[in-house]
Structure formats: C-alpha cells, structure tokens
Design a protein around this motif. Sequence first.
Motif, PDB file in Angstrom:
ATOM      1  N   GLY A  41      43.442  60.246 -31.444  1.00  0.00           N
ATOM      2  CA  GLY A  41      43.821  61.679 -30.482  1.00  0.00           C
ATOM      3  C   GLY A  41      44.884  62.459 -31.512  1.00  0.00           C
ATOM      4  N   ARG A  42      45.162  63.293 -31.024  1.00  0.00           N
ATOM      5  CA  ARG A  42      46.047  64.282 -31.732  1.00  0.00           C
ATOM      6  C   ARG A  42      47.149  64.620 -30.338  1.00  0.00           C
ATOM      7  N   ARG A  43      48.326  64.200 -30.644  1.00  0.00           N
ATOM      8  CA  ARG A  43      49.465  64.345 -29.882  1.00  0.00           C
ATOM      9  C   ARG A  43      50.602  65.442 -30.517  1.00  0.00           C
ATOM     10  N   SER A  44      50.948  66.334 -29.886  1.00  0.00           N
ATOM     11  CA  SER A  44      52.082  67.315 -30.314  1.00  0.00           C
ATOM     12  C   SER A  44      53.289  67.180 -29.316  1.00  0.00           C
ATOM     13  N   PHE A  45      54.600  67.088 -30.104  1.00  0.00           N
ATOM     14  CA  PHE A  45      55.714  67.070 -29.269  1.00  0.00           C
ATOM     15  C   PHE A  45      56.524  68.018 -29.678  1.00  0.00           C
ATOM     16  N   THR A  46      57.409  68.760 -28.807  1.00  0.00           N
ATOM     17  CA  THR A  46      58.641  69.537 -29.475  1.00  0.00           C
ATOM     18  C   THR A  46      59.937  68.797 -28.985  1.00  0.00           C
ATOM     19  N   ILE A  47      60.657  68.652 -29.803  1.00  0.00           N
ATOM     20  CA  ILE A  47      61.755  67.784 -29.678  1.00  0.00           C
ATOM     21  C   ILE A  47      63.077  68.754 -30.183  1.00  0.00           C
ATOM     22  N   THR A  48      64.243  68.703 -29.232  1.00  0.00           N
ATOM     23  CA  THR A  48      65.596  69.711 -29.323  1.00  0.00           C
ATOM     24  C   THR A  48      66.329  68.476 -29.836  1.00  0.00           C
ATOM     25  N   ALA A  49      67.297  68.816 -30.949  1.00  0.00           N
ATOM     26  CA  ALA A  49      68.184  68.070 -31.389  1.00  0.00           C
ATOM     27  C   ALA A  49      69.387  68.970 -31.079  1.00  0.00           C
ATOM     28  N   ARG A  50      70.471  68.388 -30.258  1.00  0.00           N
ATOM     29  CA  ARG A  50      71.673  69.050 -30.325  1.00  0.00           C
ATOM     30  C   ARG A  50      72.829  67.966 -30.117  1.00  0.00           C
ATOM     31  N   VAL A  66      47.404  60.973 -34.056  1.00  0.00           N
ATOM     32  CA  VAL A  66      47.844  61.776 -35.387  1.00  0.00           C
ATOM     33  C   VAL A  66      48.884  62.648 -34.477  1.00  0.00           C
ATOM     34  N   VAL A  67      50.294  62.323 -34.858  1.00  0.00           N
ATOM     35  CA  VAL A  67      51.334  62.907 -33.961  1.00  0.00           C
ATOM     36  C   VAL A  67      51.835  63.919 -34.791  1.00  0.00           C
ATOM     37  N   ARG A  68      51.903  65.050 -34.209  1.00  0.00           N
ATOM     38  CA  ARG A  68      52.702  66.211 -34.810  1.00  0.00           C
ATOM     39  C   ARG A  68      53.951  66.615 -34.171  1.00  0.00           C
ATOM     40  N   LEU A  69      55.045  66.551 -34.824  1.00  0.00           N
ATOM     41  CA  LEU A  69      56.499  66.825 -34.343  1.00  0.00           C
ATOM     42  C   LEU A  69      56.986  68.107 -34.662  1.00  0.00           C
ATOM     43  N   THR A  70      57.498  68.879 -33.752  1.00  0.00           N
ATOM     44  CA  THR A  70      58.424  70.018 -34.227  1.00  0.00           C
ATOM     45  C   THR A  70      59.647  69.794 -33.500  1.00  0.00           C
ATOM     46  N   ILE A  71      60.774  69.514 -34.512  1.00  0.00           N
ATOM     47  CA  ILE A  71      62.162  69.337 -34.257  1.00  0.00           C
ATOM     48  C   ILE A  71      63.014  70.567 -34.355  1.00  0.00           C
TER      49      ILE A  71
END
Length: 131
Positions: A41-50, A66-71
Amino acid sequence: MNTTKTATDHGRGTTRRAVLQRLAATCWAGLAVQPAPEPAGRRSFTITARKYAFEPEVIDVRRNDVVRLTITSADIAHSFTVDAYRIQKRIPPGGSVTFEFRADEVGRFPFYCSMRADEGCQEMQGELIVR
C-alpha cells in the motif's frame, strides 16, 4: 521364475522406484510457485515538529507499505531519526522535507529529534508501528 531381488527401502518392502517417486514429488512440492506477496500500500503522513513534540506521535502502517512522510518544522531546526530504518532527516527552521521508504520490517520503532542545539529537542519522540 525371476530370482532377481528388488532393492528395498531399509527393509520396509518399498521398491527403489517408489522411493524415487516420493523423493521427486517432495522436491517438486518444495519448488511450487509461492503466491506473490500482497501489493504494498501507499501511506502518506504529514508530521509537524515543534518545540518539543511531533504531531502525530504515532505512525501506524502495514509491512511493505511505501510510506511517504512530509515533516514540517513550525519553529527551529529539528531532525527526524529512525535508527532501525537508518533514516535521519534534518528539517530547517520553518521548512519541510519529504521522503519515502518501504516499511519492510515488522515491529515498533522509536523516532526522535537528534538535534542538540536546544535541550528540549531530546524530549521529542514518537513511534513507528509496522504490523
């Protein structure tokens, strides 16, 4: 009358031909085509670092996804590190980074900020769960 003796399998009365047939069947069974693994599968996540947390703190995926991360960093420079997957990405202040990886190992893996410019960064951690 035939006086030739037939070879037997350890005295159990099995002929050599029968033994070879069983052996061949066993070998062919071992070479049988295995079903292909389920497509990833394809999984996308948006992570906020603060200061001083990741949001969300848990990433839950399936093996071979397949993991797509936007940090994105909401403030100072941070990093995103997962030792088990040899991932270490630096996120610039107010910037973002996007990358992909295949989650091919099942388990629970901590992720954290490895930056040491600010003491609070050591508290930034989360968990990657691969089922």
